[in-house]
Each structure stands twice: as structure tokens, then as C-alpha cells.
Design an enzyme around this catalytic site. Sequence first.
Site, PDB file in Angstrom:
ATOM      1  N   CYS A  80       0.891  -1.163   0.001  1.00  0.00           N
ATOM      2  CA  CYS A  80      -0.056   0.097   0.012  1.00  0.00           C
ATOM      3  C   CYS A  80       0.840   1.156  -0.070  1.00  0.00           C
ATOM      4  CB  CYS A  80      -1.004  -0.123   1.323  1.00  0.00           C
ATOM      5  SG  CYS A  80      -2.148  -1.367   1.060  1.00  0.00           S
ATOM      6  N   HIS A  94      -2.611   7.619   2.042  1.00  0.00           N
ATOM      7  CA  HIS A  94      -3.245   6.257   1.607  1.00  0.00           C
ATOM      8  C   HIS A  94      -4.469   6.228   2.295  1.00  0.00           C
ATOM      9  CE1 HIS A  94      -3.759   2.185   1.085  1.00  0.00           C
ATOM     10  NE2 HIS A  94      -3.484   1.815   2.232  1.00  0.00           N
ATOM     11  N   ASN A 115      -9.656   0.675   0.122  1.00  0.00           N
ATOM     12  CA  ASN A 115      -8.409   0.624   0.369  1.00  0.00           C
ATOM     13  C   ASN A 115      -8.171  -0.012  -1.048  1.00  0.00           C
ATOM     14  OD1 ASN A 115      -5.745   0.161   0.541  1.00  0.00           O
ATOM     15  ND2 ASN A 115      -5.774  -0.739   2.560  1.00  0.00           N
TER      16      ASN A 115
HETATM   17  O1  UT7 Z   1      -3.027  -0.490   3.773  1.00  0.00           O
HETATM   18  C1  UT7 Z   1      -3.010  -1.183   4.938  1.00  0.00           C
HETATM   19  C2  UT7 Z   1      -3.954  -2.362   5.182  1.00  0.00           C
HETATM   20  N1  UT7 Z   1      -4.502  -2.668   6.285  1.00  0.00           N
HETATM   21  C3  UT7 Z   1      -5.158  -1.789   7.049  1.00  0.00           C
HETATM   22  O2  UT7 Z   1      -5.082  -0.600   7.074  1.00  0.00           O
HETATM   23  C4  UT7 Z   1      -6.200  -2.307   8.021  1.00  0.00           C
HETATM   24  C5  UT7 Z   1      -5.816  -1.790   9.619  1.00  0.00           C
HETATM   25  N2  UT7 Z   1      -6.868  -2.412  10.494  1.00  0.00           N
HETATM   26  C6  UT7 Z   1      -8.151  -2.164  10.428  1.00  0.00           C
HETATM   27  O3  UT7 Z   1      -8.371  -1.234   9.722  1.00  0.00           O
HETATM   28  C7  UT7 Z   1      -9.144  -2.466  11.521  1.00  0.00           C
HETATM   29  O4  UT7 Z   1      -8.098  -3.293  12.437  1.00  0.00           O
HETATM   30  C8  UT7 Z   1     -10.157  -3.273  10.890  1.00  0.00           C
HETATM   31  C9  UT7 Z   1     -11.072  -2.493  10.217  1.00  0.00           C
HETATM   32  C10 UT7 Z   1      -9.481  -4.486   9.863  1.00  0.00           C
HETATM   33  C11 UT7 Z   1     -10.812  -4.092  12.082  1.00  0.00           C
HETATM   34  O5  UT7 Z   1     -11.280  -3.210  12.855  1.00  0.00           O
HETATM   35  P1  UT7 Z   1     -11.004  -3.280  14.549  1.00  0.00           P
HETATM   36  O6  UT7 Z   1     -12.022  -2.202  15.144  1.00  0.00           O
HETATM   37  O7  UT7 Z   1      -9.524  -3.503  14.603  1.00  0.00           O
HETATM   38  O8  UT7 Z   1     -11.885  -4.619  14.918  1.00  0.00           O
HETATM   39  P2  UT7 Z   1     -11.245  -6.002  15.426  1.00  0.00           P
HETATM   40  O9  UT7 Z   1     -10.233  -6.869  14.340  1.00  0.00           O
HETATM   41  O10 UT7 Z   1     -10.842  -5.776  16.670  1.00  0.00           O
HETATM   42  O11 UT7 Z   1     -12.373  -6.933  15.550  1.00  0.00           O
HETATM   43  C12 UT7 Z   1     -13.677  -6.559  16.253  1.00  0.00           C
HETATM   44  C13 UT7 Z   1     -14.586  -7.743  16.068  1.00  0.00           C
HETATM   45  C14 UT7 Z   1     -13.953  -9.045  15.820  1.00  0.00           C
HETATM   46  O12 UT7 Z   1     -15.157  -9.968  16.505  1.00  0.00           O
HETATM   47  P3  UT7 Z   1     -14.802 -10.266  18.056  1.00  0.00           P
HETATM   48  O13 UT7 Z   1     -13.616 -11.009  17.973  1.00  0.00           O
HETATM   49  O14 UT7 Z   1     -14.683  -9.005  18.918  1.00  0.00           O
HETATM   50  O15 UT7 Z   1     -16.099 -11.121  18.451  1.00  0.00           O
HETATM   51  C15 UT7 Z   1     -14.105  -9.341  14.506  1.00  0.00           C
HETATM   52  O16 UT7 Z   1     -14.369 -10.812  14.244  1.00  0.00           O
HETATM   53  O17 UT7 Z   1     -15.322  -7.480  14.634  1.00  0.00           O
HETATM   54  C16 UT7 Z   1     -15.250  -8.600  14.011  1.00  0.00           C
HETATM   55  N3  UT7 Z   1     -15.072  -8.515  12.779  1.00  0.00           N
HETATM   56  C17 UT7 Z   1     -16.243  -8.143  11.757  1.00  0.00           C
HETATM   57  N4  UT7 Z   1     -17.446  -8.064  12.011  1.00  0.00           N
HETATM   58  C18 UT7 Z   1     -18.463  -7.908  10.918  1.00  0.00           C
HETATM   59  C19 UT7 Z   1     -14.238  -8.387  11.760  1.00  0.00           C
HETATM   60  N5  UT7 Z   1     -14.444  -8.032  10.595  1.00  0.00           N
HETATM   61  C20 UT7 Z   1     -15.760  -7.813  10.690  1.00  0.00           C
HETATM   62  C21 UT7 Z   1     -16.577  -7.468   9.696  1.00  0.00           C
HETATM   63  N6  UT7 Z   1     -18.017  -7.531   9.830  1.00  0.00           N
HETATM   64  N7  UT7 Z   1     -16.226  -7.462   8.114  1.00  0.00           N
END
Ligand code: UT7
Length: 327
Positions: free
Chosen positions: A113, A254, A284
Site C-alpha cells: 500500500c 493512503h 483501500n
Molecule cells: O493499507 C494497510 C492495510 N490494512 C489496514 O489498513 C487495516 C488496518 N486495520 C483496520 O483497519 C482495522 O483493524 C479493521 C477494520 C481491519 C478491524 O477493525 P477493528 O476495530 O480493529 O476490529 P477488530 O479486528 O478488533 O475486530 C472486532 C470484531 C471481532 O469480533 P470479536 O472477536 O470481537 O467477536 C471481529 O471478528 O469485529 C469482527 N469483525 C467483523 N464483524 C463484522 C471483523 N471483521 C468484521 C466484518 N464484519 N467485516
Amino acid sequence: MARSQIIGTGSYAPEKVLTNADLEKLVDTTDAWITERTGIRERRVAAPDEATSDMAVQAARRALEMAGVRPEELELIVVGTVSPDMPMPSCAALVQAKLGAKRAFAFDVAAACAGGLYALTVADQFLRTGQVKRALVIGAELFSRMVNWEDRNTCVLFGDGAGAMVLAPTEDEERGLLSSHLHTDGTLADILCIPGGGTRKSFSEEVLRDKLHTLHMNGREVFKFAVRALADSTHEALAANGLEPRDVTHVIAHQANLRILEAVLQRLELPLEKCWLNLREYGNTSAASLPMTLDEANRAGRLKEGDVVAMMAIGAGMTWGSAVMRW
Ligand code: UT7
């Protein structure tokens, strides 16, 4: 020594729109979750017969048109991508052929990215030394073919697209790319990677079964790292030019997650209004994100001569960096 100036920008996004509502039918997710956690509402998906170089060429033609530069005038093409049409030759070589840019030498830069910013920085070096006078920088990525469409943690985040910039040297002391500051921390390779399909785990039934050829990510770790790294490198880039955050007219960043951008700008004490946002429409788009965003802001007439533009990007590697430009 001459500086690089961006004399044309262009971008391209495939026609097909995939909304959060569409994703609700594919994985266990909701429009509300995606919108609240990321700011993304929809993304574009390439047509089955469309490959990365096709998108790159569309963006490039628009940038060349704006710059008033013919493909034969180009001496260098750098494409930031980790999703090339094929492992070899490079996407840049295919772009060179399609454009008919016969004089240009062409190669890819793999910085995920951060690829758009890395490619810009690489091209800038050739311009500064005077080795080339016209360069085309592209960020192009087709992640819809690289994500696991059963993994809600990743498939909701990415979209396809391409962005391009044409660079030329300027002797104007006041304008151009002032400096860029790139960083890598390879010890973090495993928090965002595609583990299979390369030479470590080449294609096999196991790789396909376990979907190791698709993107794997520890979102929380990437998030935390991104906020700190982007804020630090932007401070570094501004300080290197004797500037303060308050001197910044526009932030071209980005587009990974709205919450990441909000947190970075808060650390820099910059208002979000200074940051051009399009992740709501495109998600993204990896290396394409920064050049696509720059093109949108440019075509909207936002960038005025002399404006201070702070650029920042981060991706797998981890790779990241910031640059400062006087438009
Ligand atoms: O260019 C660089 C590329 N990558 C990035 O920039 C990604 C950087 N990270 C992020 O943007 C965020 O960490 C995410 C958007 C990927 C996730 O957000 P978060 O607030 O960090 O959520 P989390 O990973 O802590 O997950 C919270 C909950 C989890 O459930 P439990 O374990 O609390 O029951 C996940 O399983 O949300 C769940 N979850 C979803 N629920 C509904 C994860 N993805 C989804 C989804 N829909 N798509």
C-alpha cells in the site's frame, strides 16, 4: 539540483461497484459494521477480462493528457504494485508496451500500500540527478483477485483501481517534491502478507486449500502500527523542510481506514478537512490509493500553486513514509 514537479495526474476505477450491502450477502458482516469501523461504503471491482496493466494504462493516459506529454517522450515508467498481471515480466513493461512509450525503461516497485509513494520517490531520484526528464509514476492494484472472499476481516476493506502522475524537473526553488522519507520494518512481515504462491510456499493443493495465496492480516496490529508510523514520518518530513503541521495546506494520504486517518491527523493536530477522502467510494486500493486521491483533489481544483501538500502511506512490509511537496 532540479526538483520533480507533478505536471499531470490521472486515475481510473473499474465500473463495477460492490457495496457494503452486496458484501452482506457474501460474508457475515453488516453495512453498519463496515461503515463505523472503516468509513468504507463501496469499492470497485475489475471486470473479469481486466488486469492491473489495463487499469494502469487508463490512469496513465489521463495523466499524460493533462501533462501534455506524449508516451514517446517518457524516459521512465515506475509502477507501484504487488498485484501485477503475472509474476514476470513487470506490470511496468506491459504498460510501456501498451502506451507505446518506446524510449522509457520500466520496472515495478513492490511496497504494497506504500507502493505509490515508494514509486514516486524512486522516480524522483532519476529526475533529481538529471538522468531522465519525463517520468510516469503509477500505483495500480487489483486486490479483488487477491483477497479471500470468505474472510470478512479482509475482503470488506479492499478495492481495485489505478492512479498516475507525470513528473518533470523544475528549477523553481519554491515548487516541487521537497523531500520524501521512506521506512521499512521487515520484522513485521507477518502481520500483513500473502504467505503462499511465492517461492517459500509455491502453488500446491495445500496452498489453494488453505487459501495461502490470499491476503492475511492482523488488522489490530496493522492499525496500531499505522497510526504511530504515519504520524512520526510526517513529523519527520515536515521538520526536514523547516515546516510545522500548521503549514500544511492539504494531506494526501493512503486511504486504508477513516479511523486511522482521524487518529494520525489528531496526533499531527491537523483538521480532517485538510485530508482529501475517497475511501468511502473506493475502499483501500493499496498502491493506487495515494495517486488516485491526489488526482481527485487535483481535478477538483483543490491544489493551488505554492500549497504545501503532505503525503503519507503505509503498507505490508511494513513499509511506510511521508513526503512534502510544494504544488
Ligand atoms: O493499507 C494497510 C492495510 N490494512 C489496514 O489498513 C487495516 C488496518 N486495520 C483496520 O483497519 C482495522 O483493524 C479493521 C477494520 C481491519 C478491524 O477493525 P477493528 O476495530 O480493529 O476490529 P477488530 O479486528 O478488533 O475486530 C472486532 C470484531 C471481532 O469480533 P470479536 O472477536 O470481537 O467477536 C471481529 O471478528 O469485529 C469482527 N469483525 C467483523 N464483524 C463484522 C471483523 N471483521 C468484521 C466484518 N464484519 N467485516
